[in-house]
Design an enzyme around this catalytic site. Sequence first.
Site, PDB file in Angstrom:
ATOM      1  N   LYS A 144      45.628  20.116 153.983  1.00 46.74           N
ATOM      2  CA  LYS A 144      45.763  18.778 154.561  1.00 46.74           C
ATOM      3  C   LYS A 144      46.025  18.827 156.078  1.00 46.74           C
ATOM      4  O   LYS A 144      46.220  19.893 156.649  1.00 46.74           O
ATOM      5  CB  LYS A 144      46.888  18.018 153.843  1.00 46.74           C
ATOM      6  CG  LYS A 144      46.581  17.746 152.364  1.00 46.74           C
ATOM      7  CD  LYS A 144      45.373  16.836 152.195  1.00 46.74           C
ATOM      8  CE  LYS A 144      45.253  16.221 150.811  1.00 46.74           C
ATOM      9  NZ  LYS A 144      44.951  17.152 149.730  1.00 46.74           N
TER      10      LYS A 144
HETATM   11  C1  PLP Z   1      43.252  11.421 147.418  1.00 46.35           C
HETATM   12  C2  PLP Z   1      44.293  12.402 146.980  1.00 46.35           C
HETATM   13  N1  PLP Z   1      45.429  11.949 146.439  1.00 46.35           N
HETATM   14  C3  PLP Z   1      46.395  12.796 146.044  1.00 46.35           C
HETATM   15  C4  PLP Z   1      46.266  14.151 146.151  1.00 46.35           C
HETATM   16  C5  PLP Z   1      47.348  15.032 145.630  1.00 46.35           C
HETATM   17  O1  PLP Z   1      48.078  15.639 146.638  1.00 46.35           O
HETATM   18  P1  PLP Z   1      49.150  16.745 146.247  1.00 46.35           P
HETATM   19  O2  PLP Z   1      48.398  18.017 145.973  1.00 46.35           O
HETATM   20  O3  PLP Z   1      50.038  16.861 147.448  1.00 46.35           O
HETATM   21  O4  PLP Z   1      49.880  16.261 145.054  1.00 46.35           O
HETATM   22  C6  PLP Z   1      45.105  14.675 146.710  1.00 46.35           C
HETATM   23  C7  PLP Z   1      44.970  16.127 146.825  1.00 46.35           C
HETATM   24  O5  PLP Z   1      44.018  16.693 147.230  1.00 46.35           O
HETATM   25  C8  PLP Z   1      44.088  13.786 147.135  1.00 46.35           C
HETATM   26  O6  PLP Z   1      42.944  14.248 147.650  1.00 46.35           O
END
Ligand code: PLP
Length: 409
Positions: free
Chosen positions: A207
């Site tokens: 990210k």
């Molecule tokens: C649109 C979206 N929401 C949520 C997430 C989840 O993030 P995390 O891995 O920090 O839980 C991602 C992860 O790639 C994502 O692309």
Amino acid sequence: MEARKLSQSRIVVAGPGSSTPATRRKTFLPFALPHITQAEIDEVVDTLRSGWLTTGPKTKRFEREFAERIGTPYALAVNSATAAMHLALDAIGLQPGDEVIVPVYTFTATAEVVVYCGARPVFVDVDPVTCNLDPTQLEKHITAKTRAIMVVHIAGLPAELDAIHAIARAHNLPVIEDAAHAFPAKYRGRMIGTMSDLTAFSFYATKTLATGEGGMLTTANPAYAERAAMMALHGISRDAWKRYTAEGSWYYEVLQAGYKYNMTDIAAALGVHQLARSEWLWERRRTIARRYTEAFSRFPEVETPPNPAHVEHAWHLYLLRLRTERLAITRDAFISALAQANIGTSVHFIPLHLHPFYRNTYQLAADDFPAALDAYRRVISLPIYPGMNDEDVEDVIAAVEQIITMHRK
Ligand SMILES: Cc1ncc(COP(=O)(O)O)c(C=O)c1O
């Protein structure tokens, strides 16, 4: 970019008529990489030496500094955006049998947290240009059981929050933003993370701000903030993390059956330096996006990502869409050709209604969401990260251009 430099990084592997581009990089360009400097490394080492590995002073500092950067009163550091979204749904009191509006063009995390609560994700199609929740499709999915609207800022491009908030207000529904891609981004001059009831950010390794695994929940509502902080740490009474400090106490009370979602100080050590460098990191992404768009705009065979004047894009992803009707190569073959050229890519996203779990559980058909389906069939995510140098960027452009030129109709 000097031609001499470019030619050094590529070797000839095929000629005209081949399905692979004529040149390829000597080394593989990964799709995504975190940007880690000595400052992050030193801070992690300092944390390891401090003896305080889990939630502690660095996590609290990261929360404070993130809240300041965004301009929000409350920021809770957690171990993922998924955790942050689950806490958000808990904070609004989501119950089994309730419904939550979820855009279908997203990662499974946005919808799975609704399922965690025993509630039902009600999918809505997306705007065909932005791939974000289409406000014009929203209202018809709101029922007496709807309890919240979830919004995703795909690739870091802010969704149409004014229109979505107006509908939410009319139905008295909270809005929860999945801003996993959207730090730092702005909508009409305001930072993402300050406009809806609750917002979840992701600090996953790829990210725009990376702590390995990590996330942040922001809100301006003190009751939501208090509930989320308690539920993130086992439902234990306030400031449980302090119980091993000099001013802490061994006594605690469990008030709810909570979760284990707290961020570690090792992750926060990365976070504070990523945050301090976030302007530079963002600028580098923006520069790459500008260069890509400038180069690809010359080709009617592809569609460059929208970047309207009323938003500031975080550029977590660069979504190039193929106009497949103008090309004699499929999207999948295009990706393989880029891999042959040593360029890593990805696809964001396989819409949720195409995955067996959502398709079978909610009886969804592929053509229920035509805009999401069409975007998915044409999209390629190109590498875009601050560690790419100018030569890497030009290699991506050259490979895409060659594949287009070889396969245009
Ligand atoms: C649109 C979206 N929401 C949520 C997430 C989840 O993030 P995390 O891995 O920090 O839980 C991602 C992860 O790639 C994502 O692309």
